[in-house]
Write an enzyme that holds these catalytic residues in place. Structure first.
Site, mmCIF file in Angstrom:
data_model
loop_
_atom_site.group_PDB
_atom_site.id
_atom_site.type_symbol
_atom_site.label_atom_id
_atom_site.label_comp_id
_atom_site.label_asym_id
_atom_site.label_seq_id
_atom_site.Cartn_x
_atom_site.Cartn_y
_atom_site.Cartn_z
ATOM 1 N N CYS A 92 18.989 29.660 51.129
ATOM 2 C CA CYS A 92 19.395 30.643 52.139
ATOM 3 C C CYS A 92 18.599 31.936 52.057
ATOM 4 O O CYS A 92 18.735 32.803 52.929
ATOM 5 C CB CYS A 92 20.891 30.930 52.007
ATOM 6 S SG CYS A 92 21.934 29.578 52.582
ATOM 7 N N SER B 143 28.631 37.413 65.283
ATOM 8 C CA SER B 143 27.876 36.852 64.156
ATOM 9 C C SER B 143 28.753 35.999 63.261
ATOM 10 O O SER B 143 28.667 36.056 62.037
ATOM 11 C CB SER B 143 27.227 37.979 63.329
ATOM 12 O OG SER B 143 26.398 38.778 64.132
ATOM 13 N N ASP B 144 29.608 35.194 63.879
ATOM 14 C CA ASP B 144 30.523 34.368 63.095
ATOM 15 C C ASP B 144 29.806 33.152 62.532
ATOM 16 O O ASP B 144 28.638 32.899 62.812
ATOM 17 C CB ASP B 144 31.729 33.946 63.943
ATOM 18 C CG ASP B 144 33.025 33.983 63.157
ATOM 19 O OD1 ASP B 144 33.016 33.546 61.990
ATOM 20 O OD2 ASP B 144 34.033 34.469 63.692
ATOM 21 N N ASP B 145 30.535 32.361 61.713
ATOM 22 C CA ASP B 145 29.932 31.240 61.007
ATOM 23 C C ASP B 145 29.687 30.034 61.899
ATOM 24 O O ASP B 145 28.841 29.191 61.595
ATOM 25 C CB ASP B 145 30.824 30.836 59.829
ATOM 26 C CG ASP B 145 30.950 31.963 58.818
ATOM 27 O OD1 ASP B 145 29.926 32.316 58.220
ATOM 28 O OD2 ASP B 145 32.055 32.490 58.642
ATOM 29 N N ASP C 290 22.911 24.418 59.994
ATOM 30 C CA ASP C 290 22.284 25.147 58.892
ATOM 31 C C ASP C 290 21.277 24.238 58.195
ATOM 32 O O ASP C 290 21.564 23.073 57.937
ATOM 33 C CB ASP C 290 23.334 25.621 57.885
ATOM 34 C CG ASP C 290 22.954 26.941 57.237
ATOM 35 O OD1 ASP C 290 21.773 27.077 56.852
ATOM 36 O OD2 ASP C 290 23.816 27.817 57.130
ATOM 37 N N ASP D 291 30.374 26.190 56.770
ATOM 38 C CA ASP D 291 30.684 27.016 57.945
ATOM 39 C C ASP D 291 31.956 26.542 58.647
ATOM 40 O O ASP D 291 32.703 27.348 59.199
ATOM 41 C CB ASP D 291 29.520 26.989 58.936
ATOM 42 C CG ASP D 291 28.321 27.808 58.470
ATOM 43 O OD1 ASP D 291 28.508 28.689 57.619
ATOM 44 O OD2 ASP D 291 27.213 27.557 58.960
ATOM 45 N N HIS E 245 17.490 14.126 63.397
ATOM 46 C CA HIS E 245 16.138 14.313 63.921
ATOM 47 C C HIS E 245 15.219 14.678 62.763
ATOM 48 O O HIS E 245 15.552 15.549 61.949
ATOM 49 C CB HIS E 245 16.132 15.439 64.960
ATOM 50 C CG HIS E 245 14.833 15.589 65.686
ATOM 51 N ND1 HIS E 245 14.296 14.582 66.468
ATOM 52 C CD2 HIS E 245 13.954 16.615 65.745
ATOM 53 C CE1 HIS E 245 13.146 14.992 66.979
ATOM 54 N NE2 HIS E 245 12.916 16.221 66.547
ATOM 55 N N THR E 246 14.079 13.997 62.677
ATOM 56 C CA THR E 246 13.112 14.222 61.600
ATOM 57 C C THR E 246 11.750 14.531 62.204
ATOM 58 O O THR E 246 11.307 13.845 63.136
ATOM 59 C CB THR E 246 13.004 12.987 60.698
ATOM 60 O OG1 THR E 246 14.292 12.682 60.156
ATOM 61 C CG2 THR E 246 12.036 13.225 59.549
ATOM 62 N N ASP F 7 31.925 32.649 54.953
ATOM 63 C CA ASP F 7 31.315 32.224 53.692
ATOM 64 C C ASP F 7 30.137 33.137 53.372
ATOM 65 O O ASP F 7 29.441 33.640 54.259
ATOM 66 C CB ASP F 7 30.924 30.742 53.692
ATOM 67 C CG ASP F 7 29.902 30.358 54.743
ATOM 68 O OD1 ASP F 7 29.706 31.109 55.711
ATOM 69 O OD2 ASP F 7 29.292 29.286 54.597
#
Length: 349
Positions: free
Chosen positions: A16, A47-49, A66, A89, A137-138, A224
């Site tokens: 992070c 700006s919430d999770d 994330d 989250d 997805h890669t 978090d």
């Protein structure tokens, strides 16, 4: 094993700590045209999770995403930590995670076995959380990245926003701080294996128990603590709630080794971005060392929950949390709105 010295070297930032600063994100999203919908009860404005969309009186849909570069060299452990971080989250919103999609970026240097182990780590952690990974997805790129887009559900009245703290609440934190500083120190070879094992276990730990326990109490707000550090996320809670958060630094749990490393200057770049964002909102009362302040700004990967709960429930909630999460601690309290020229975050020695 030979591979265990390479994965983090393929990335310029770790975990992070790679997160773009909160202030930067706010300016990037300014003035964008978007639809409104009364059923969207949580969007990006606070700006919430995660976002929350009400389907009916009994069910709200929670969505989040994330992903980040490796914070550890072991690919299986990286997958576990990245998945736990993404799923967190949903827990921070008071929900139950149910579905997920893989997000993976691979580089030409990565062996097929590494890629499989990253995915296996993610699948195992998702399975532990009761989450079904239904696709993903890669892509190929210059740095390895892994994470999840996660969908969860909750009763609308049980959603816990990051911007709903109330005066009279007390603040509880469920995991100790210092992850960013200590993983930075690890790159310099200044940590031992026992410490790293402790950190890895903490980062891979789901916030599921904390979420389920807090549902039985009058919790008003929750978030978090991840890339913006304790002070960055506390700043968002304080400003979004229109309250003042008081953090009692002597009660905040942290890894003691992080204080030693911060005192030596081993602080990740993300901590300085977090300081740039939040410092103008912070008032320091008493003697709090620069190293301790660095820990409070330190970006956390898969960190704990910061919970604002009615004071009458605070001690009972803490006892219940500590029965399964020994590191949980009461770290402060909430007072009314700030006046002109006053700060919304107070650090008390």
């Amino acid at each position: 094993m030979e591979t265990e010295a390479r994965l983090t070297r393929l990335a310029s930032c770790a975990g992070c700590g790679a997160k773009v600063g909160a202030g930067t994100l706010s300016s990037l999203l300014e003035d964008f045209k978007t639809h409104t919908d009364p059923r969207l009860i949580v969007g990006f404005d606070k700006s919430d999770d995660a976002s929350v969309y009400v389907i009916n009186n009994e069910t709200a849909l929670i969505q989040t995403v994330d992903f980040f570069p490796p914070i550890v060299d072991d690919p299986y452990l990286f997958g576990q930590i990245a998945a736990a971080n993404a799923i967190s989250d949903i827990y921070a919103m008071g929900g139950e995670p149910r579905l997920a999609l893989n997000l993976l970026c691979v580089t030409k240097e990565m062996e097929e076995g590494w890629i499989r182990e990253i995915l296996r780590g993610g699948y195992d952690k998702a399975y532990e959380a009761g989450v079904i990974i239904s696709g993903g997805h890669t892509i190929s790129g210059s740095e390895p990245l892994y994470g999840l887009a996660v969908t969860g559900f909750a009763e609308p009245q049980k959603i816990r926003k990051n911007a709903a703290a109330r005066p009279g609440d007390v603040l509880i934190l469920t995991k100790p701080l210092g992850i960013g500083i200590l993983t930075t120190a690890a790159k310099a070879g200044m940590t031992d294996q026992a410490l790293m094992d402790r950190l890895w276990q903490q980062m891979a730990q789901l916030n599921r128990d904390a979420c389920r326990i807090m549902q039985h109490y009058h919790v008003h707000s929750c978030t978090d603590v991840t890339g913006f550090g304790l002070l960055g996320h506390s700043c968002e809670m304080a400003q979004g709630s229109g309250c003042t958060l008081h953090l009692q630094t002597g009660k905040i749990p942290f890894h003691q080794e992080a204080l030693e490393m911060a005192d030596m200057g081993l602080v990740p770049a993300g901590a300085y971005r977090n300081r740039d964002f939040a410092e103008s909102s912070v008032e320091v009362r008493g003697q709090i060392s620069r190293a301790m302040q660095d820990i409070l700004y330190d970006p956390q990967t898969s960190g704990g929950l910061l919970i604002a709960v009615d004071a009458k429930d605070g001690e009972d909630l803490l006892r219940q949390l500590q029965s399964t999460i020994p590191a949980a601690a009461m770290i402060g309290y909430v007072t009314g709105p700030t006046g002109p020229g006053e700060k919304s975050l107070i650090l008390e020695a």
